[in-house]
Design a protein around this motif. Structure first.
Motif, PDB file in Angstrom:
ATOM      1  N   VAL A  82      48.879  39.722  43.086  1.00  0.00           N
ATOM      2  CA  VAL A  82      48.959  41.144  42.748  1.00  0.00           C
ATOM      3  C   VAL A  82      49.547  41.458  41.253  1.00  0.00           C
ATOM      4  CG1 VAL A  82      50.625  43.243  43.464  1.00  0.00           C
ATOM      5  CG2 VAL A  82      49.432  41.602  45.320  1.00  0.00           C
ATOM      6  N   LEU A  83      50.502  40.459  40.956  1.00  0.00           N
ATOM      7  CA  LEU A  83      51.245  40.483  39.577  1.00  0.00           C
ATOM      8  C   LEU A  83      50.346  40.401  38.740  1.00  0.00           C
ATOM      9  CD1 LEU A  83      54.545  38.497  40.366  1.00  0.00           C
ATOM     10  CD2 LEU A  83      54.158  41.002  39.921  1.00  0.00           C
ATOM     11  N   ALA A  84      49.556  39.469  38.769  1.00  0.00           N
ATOM     12  CA  ALA A  84      48.031  39.047  37.918  1.00  0.00           C
ATOM     13  C   ALA A  84      47.093  40.068  37.666  1.00  0.00           C
ATOM     14  CB  ALA A  84      47.658  37.804  38.070  1.00  0.00           C
ATOM     15  N   TYR A  85      46.560  40.808  38.932  1.00  0.00           N
ATOM     16  CA  TYR A  85      45.443  41.471  38.702  1.00  0.00           C
ATOM     17  C   TYR A  85      45.657  43.066  38.990  1.00  0.00           C
ATOM     18  CZ  TYR A  85      43.516  37.067  38.657  1.00  0.00           C
ATOM     19  OH  TYR A  85      43.131  35.747  38.348  1.00  0.00           O
ATOM     20  N   VAL A  86      46.638  43.460  39.793  1.00  0.00           N
ATOM     21  CA  VAL A  86      46.753  44.777  40.284  1.00  0.00           C
ATOM     22  C   VAL A  86      47.301  45.635  38.906  1.00  0.00           C
ATOM     23  CG1 VAL A  86      48.040  46.071  41.914  1.00  0.00           C
ATOM     24  CG2 VAL A  86      46.966  44.168  42.458  1.00  0.00           C
ATOM     25  N   LYS A  87      46.901  46.822  38.962  1.00  0.00           N
ATOM     26  CA  LYS A  87      47.216  47.789  37.874  1.00  0.00           C
ATOM     27  C   LYS A  87      47.355  49.224  38.576  1.00  0.00           C
ATOM     28  CE  LYS A  87      46.930  48.211  33.142  1.00  0.00           C
ATOM     29  NZ  LYS A  87      46.554  47.772  31.947  1.00  0.00           N
ATOM     30  N   ASP A  88      48.302  49.889  38.520  1.00  0.00           N
ATOM     31  CA  ASP A  88      48.204  51.153  39.103  1.00  0.00           C
ATOM     32  C   ASP A  88      48.029  51.460  40.235  1.00  0.00           C
ATOM     33  OD1 ASP A  88      48.924  52.107  36.275  1.00  0.00           O
ATOM     34  OD2 ASP A  88      46.837  52.169  35.757  1.00  0.00           O
TER      35      ASP A  88
END
Length: 116
Positions: free
Chosen positions: A37-43
């Motif tokens: 989640v921290l590495a790939y999730v945006k908005d």
């Protein structure tokens, strides 16, 4: 879509009664790995997860999420509910598995964000 509509679609229980169910959400993600989640999730506005620990709230807060949905019948610990409520996040739980929950939301128009 609103948080209230997410609740209805997933037949979910609300654990934070003070949450704004009229808050708009446009994107979601499903993961049990907070590092992803921290590495790939945006908005993303909604996090669907089966991971039941305070790190979920911390991750959601860092990513400016407004709603956490626990899947697979997981019930959040009181500490999680309190942390989320203090941060203005809604906490829901559903008996649906993650795949089905994500699928239902997608079917109703909620999308994931762009991958980097």
């Amino acid at each position: 879509m609103t948080i209230g509509e997410v609740r209805e679609i997933l037949n979910a229980r609300l654990h934070t009664p003070g949450a704004d169910l009229n808050a708009q959400v446009h994107t979601a993600c499903g993961s049990d790995m907070m590092s992803d989640v921290l590495a790939y999730v945006k908005d993303q506005a909604v996090l669907l997860t089966g991971l039941n620990n305070p790190q979920v709230v911390r991750t959601a807060e860092m990513m400016d999420m407004v709603c956490i949905v626990f899947v697979r019948g997981k019930q959040p610990q009181e500490q999680i509910v309190e942390m989320a409520a203090q941060r203005g996040m809604a906490v829901l739980s559903t008996d649906l598995p993650m795949f089905a929950a994500c699928g239902r939301l997608y079917e109703k128009g909620l999308r994931g964000g762009e991958m980097p």
